[in-house]
Motif scaffolding. Structure first.
Motif, PDB file in Angstrom:
ATOM      1  N   LYS A  17      -9.188 -41.122 -69.449  1.00  0.00           N
ATOM      2  CA  LYS A  17      -9.616 -41.605 -68.134  1.00  0.00           C
ATOM      3  C   LYS A  17      -9.989 -40.419 -67.241  1.00  0.00           C
ATOM      4  CE  LYS A  17      -8.187 -44.323 -64.186  1.00  0.00           C
ATOM      5  NZ  LYS A  17      -7.064 -44.895 -63.458  1.00  0.00           N
ATOM      6  N   THR A  18     -11.245 -40.350 -66.860  1.00  0.00           N
ATOM      7  CA  THR A  18     -11.737 -39.242 -66.054  1.00  0.00           C
ATOM      8  C   THR A  18     -11.551 -39.538 -64.568  1.00  0.00           C
ATOM      9  OG1 THR A  18     -13.369 -38.738 -67.737  1.00  0.00           O
ATOM     10  CG2 THR A  18     -13.744 -37.810 -65.576  1.00  0.00           C
ATOM     11  N   VAL A  19     -11.053 -38.554 -63.855  1.00  0.00           N
ATOM     12  CA  VAL A  19     -10.877 -38.627 -62.412  1.00  0.00           C
ATOM     13  C   VAL A  19     -11.653 -37.466 -61.811  1.00  0.00           C
ATOM     14  CG1 VAL A  19      -9.207 -38.402 -60.538  1.00  0.00           C
ATOM     15  CG2 VAL A  19      -8.576 -39.645 -62.604  1.00  0.00           C
ATOM     16  N   SER A  20     -12.417 -37.736 -60.786  1.00  0.00           N
ATOM     17  CA  SER A  20     -13.122 -36.663 -60.084  1.00  0.00           C
ATOM     18  C   SER A  20     -12.156 -36.019 -59.101  1.00  0.00           C
ATOM     19  CB  SER A  20     -14.341 -37.223 -59.338  1.00  0.00           C
ATOM     20  OG  SER A  20     -14.962 -36.201 -58.600  1.00  0.00           O
ATOM     21  N   ALA A  21     -11.846 -34.755 -59.355  1.00  0.00           N
ATOM     22  CA  ALA A  21     -10.905 -34.042 -58.494  1.00  0.00           C
ATOM     23  C   ALA A  21     -11.625 -33.493 -57.266  1.00  0.00           C
ATOM     24  CB  ALA A  21     -10.254 -32.908 -59.269  1.00  0.00           C
ATOM     25  N   ARG A  22     -10.923 -33.544 -56.141  1.00  0.00           N
ATOM     26  CA  ARG A  22     -11.421 -32.962 -54.888  1.00  0.00           C
ATOM     27  C   ARG A  22     -10.718 -31.624 -54.713  1.00  0.00           C
ATOM     28  NH1 ARG A  22      -9.620 -37.989 -51.522  1.00  0.00           N
ATOM     29  NH2 ARG A  22      -7.833 -37.430 -52.794  1.00  0.00           N
ATOM     30  N   GLU A  78     -18.842 -30.539 -63.939  1.00  0.00           N
ATOM     31  CA  GLU A  78     -17.951 -31.519 -64.572  1.00  0.00           C
ATOM     32  C   GLU A  78     -17.719 -32.746 -63.690  1.00  0.00           C
ATOM     33  OE1 GLU A  78     -16.552 -31.448 -67.744  1.00  0.00           O
ATOM     34  OE2 GLU A  78     -17.945 -29.786 -68.033  1.00  0.00           O
ATOM     35  N   GLY A  79     -18.424 -32.842 -62.569  1.00  0.00           N
ATOM     36  CA  GLY A  79     -18.319 -34.014 -61.711  1.00  0.00           C
ATOM     37  C   GLY A  79     -17.212 -33.965 -60.675  1.00  0.00           C
ATOM     38  N   HIS A  80     -16.613 -32.789 -60.480  1.00  0.00           N
ATOM     39  CA  HIS A  80     -15.583 -32.637 -59.459  1.00  0.00           C
ATOM     40  C   HIS A  80     -16.240 -32.185 -58.154  1.00  0.00           C
ATOM     41  CE1 HIS A  80     -12.673 -33.225 -62.608  1.00  0.00           C
ATOM     42  NE2 HIS A  80     -13.199 -32.230 -63.297  1.00  0.00           N
ATOM     43  N   VAL A  93      -6.658 -30.522 -55.615  1.00  0.00           N
ATOM     44  CA  VAL A  93      -6.451 -29.302 -56.395  1.00  0.00           C
ATOM     45  C   VAL A  93      -6.875 -28.089 -55.570  1.00  0.00           C
ATOM     46  CG1 VAL A  93      -7.086 -28.060 -58.510  1.00  0.00           C
ATOM     47  CG2 VAL A  93      -6.960 -30.557 -58.534  1.00  0.00           C
ATOM     48  N   ILE A  94      -6.051 -27.046 -55.620  1.00  0.00           N
ATOM     49  CA  ILE A  94      -6.400 -25.763 -55.023  1.00  0.00           C
ATOM     50  C   ILE A  94      -6.545 -24.765 -56.164  1.00  0.00           C
ATOM     51  CG2 ILE A  94      -5.638 -23.882 -53.519  1.00  0.00           C
ATOM     52  CD1 ILE A  94      -3.953 -26.030 -51.997  1.00  0.00           C
ATOM     53  N   ASN A 150     -12.925 -22.836 -68.484  1.00  0.00           N
ATOM     54  CA  ASN A 150     -13.422 -23.489 -69.700  1.00  0.00           C
ATOM     55  C   ASN A 150     -12.337 -23.894 -70.680  1.00  0.00           C
ATOM     56  OD1 ASN A 150     -16.166 -23.489 -69.053  1.00  0.00           O
ATOM     57  ND2 ASN A 150     -16.438 -21.417 -69.826  1.00  0.00           N
ATOM     58  N   LYS A 151     -11.323 -23.071 -70.823  1.00  0.00           N
ATOM     59  CA  LYS A 151     -10.315 -23.318 -71.866  1.00  0.00           C
ATOM     60  C   LYS A 151      -9.073 -24.050 -71.372  1.00  0.00           C
ATOM     61  CE  LYS A 151     -12.306 -20.899 -75.231  1.00  0.00           C
ATOM     62  NZ  LYS A 151     -12.379 -21.166 -76.638  1.00  0.00           N
ATOM     63  N   LEU A 152      -8.777 -23.967 -70.073  1.00  0.00           N
ATOM     64  CA  LEU A 152      -7.523 -24.546 -69.582  1.00  0.00           C
ATOM     65  C   LEU A 152      -7.703 -25.533 -68.436  1.00  0.00           C
ATOM     66  CD1 LEU A 152      -5.396 -21.269 -69.652  1.00  0.00           C
ATOM     67  CD2 LEU A 152      -5.275 -23.171 -71.251  1.00  0.00           C
ATOM     68  N   ILE A 153      -8.353 -25.120 -67.371  1.00  0.00           N
ATOM     69  CA  ILE A 153      -8.383 -25.943 -66.165  1.00  0.00           C
ATOM     70  C   ILE A 153      -9.262 -27.180 -66.345  1.00  0.00           C
ATOM     71  CG2 ILE A 153      -8.989 -26.010 -63.716  1.00  0.00           C
ATOM     72  CD1 ILE A 153      -8.199 -22.980 -63.621  1.00  0.00           C
ATOM     73  N   LEU A 154     -10.517 -26.997 -66.691  1.00  0.00           N
ATOM     74  CA  LEU A 154     -11.426 -28.152 -66.787  1.00  0.00           C
ATOM     75  C   LEU A 154     -10.996 -29.165 -67.846  1.00  0.00           C
ATOM     76  CD1 LEU A 154     -14.843 -26.422 -66.150  1.00  0.00           C
ATOM     77  CD2 LEU A 154     -13.588 -27.932 -64.599  1.00  0.00           C
ATOM     78  N   PRO A 155     -10.530 -28.734 -69.025  1.00  0.00           N
ATOM     79  CA  PRO A 155     -10.105 -29.740 -70.005  1.00  0.00           C
ATOM     80  C   PRO A 155      -8.923 -30.599 -69.540  1.00  0.00           C
ATOM     81  CG  PRO A 155     -10.464 -27.632 -71.096  1.00  0.00           C
ATOM     82  CD  PRO A 155     -10.535 -27.383 -69.605  1.00  0.00           C
ATOM     83  N   GLU A 156      -8.124 -30.098 -68.597  1.00  0.00           N
ATOM     84  CA  GLU A 156      -6.919 -30.825 -68.171  1.00  0.00           C
ATOM     85  C   GLU A 156      -6.953 -31.309 -66.726  1.00  0.00           C
ATOM     86  OE1 GLU A 156      -4.498 -31.896 -70.084  1.00  0.00           O
ATOM     87  OE2 GLU A 156      -5.496 -30.961 -71.793  1.00  0.00           O
ATOM     88  N   LEU A 157      -8.006 -30.999 -65.989  1.00  0.00           N
ATOM     89  CA  LEU A 157      -8.006 -31.267 -64.547  1.00  0.00           C
ATOM     90  C   LEU A 157      -7.811 -32.741 -64.213  1.00  0.00           C
ATOM     91  CD1 LEU A 157      -8.081 -29.653 -61.971  1.00  0.00           C
ATOM     92  CD2 LEU A 157     -10.547 -29.964 -61.892  1.00  0.00           C
TER      93      LEU A 157
END
Length: 168
Positions: free
Chosen positions: A9-14, A42-44, A74-75, A151-158
């Motif tokens: 489930k994708t959520v657009s983070a602010r 990524e749509g955030h 998210v900060i 690329n390896k940590l934040i975006l895949p789990e945001l």
């Protein structure tokens, strides 16, 4: 439920981006711009973007502003994570987190080691956690470190992180 189903489930983070540097300006803030590009691709959404000096009070103040803003999920900070006396980001962020995500820094250093940085990866400091239902990710300020972390940590789990802390 399988991991991929749980994360599907994708959520657009602010997001709020904070560049922590005594020398960066809007024109020279490559890492802040890179973070913004990656997030938007990524749509955030990037709600706020700041450049502040490497000062404990300034870092705390900007993070508090972001955590109190209901429009920010998210900060993301970049810079001030080294071991020089002026580098106070990690200690400052760690002091205000309610929950630390230790795997972020651990895996970041492992990936840095593997990506031709070698043993100098022991100097790479990164931290992540949660405060007041806001996720906080702090990375080194180099564009290579930002690219790796995003690329390896934040975006895949945001989306997953935001869903967990917001219980969406």
């Amino acid at each position: 439920m399988a991991v991929h189903e749980h994360k599907a489930k994708t959520v657009s983070a602010r997001c709020m981006i904070i560049t922590i540097s005594d020398t960066r300006t809007e024109a020279s803030d490559k890492s802040g711009k890179l973070m913004q590009e990656f997030l938007e691709q990524e749509g955030h959404q990037v709600i706020a973007k700041e450049i502040i000096p490497d000062e404990i009070d300034d870092i705390k103040e900007q993070i508090e502003i972001g955590c109190k803003d209901p429009e920010i999920d998210v900060i993301l900070t970049n810079g001030g994570t080294g071991i020089a006396p002026r580098d106070v980001t990690v200690e400052t962020v760690q002091s205000i987190l309610e929950k630390e995500i230790p795997g972020f820094g651990e895996i970041f250093r492992m990936l840095s080691y593997q990506e031709d940085i070698g043993s100098a990866a022991i100097l790479s400091r990164a931290i992540a956690g949660v405060r007041e239902s806001t996720a906080i990710f702090s990375t080194p300020g180099s564009s290579g470190a930002v690219r790796l972390a995003m690329n390896k940590l934040i975006l895949p789990e945001l989306s997953h992180v935001v869903r967990e802390i917001k219980k969406l």
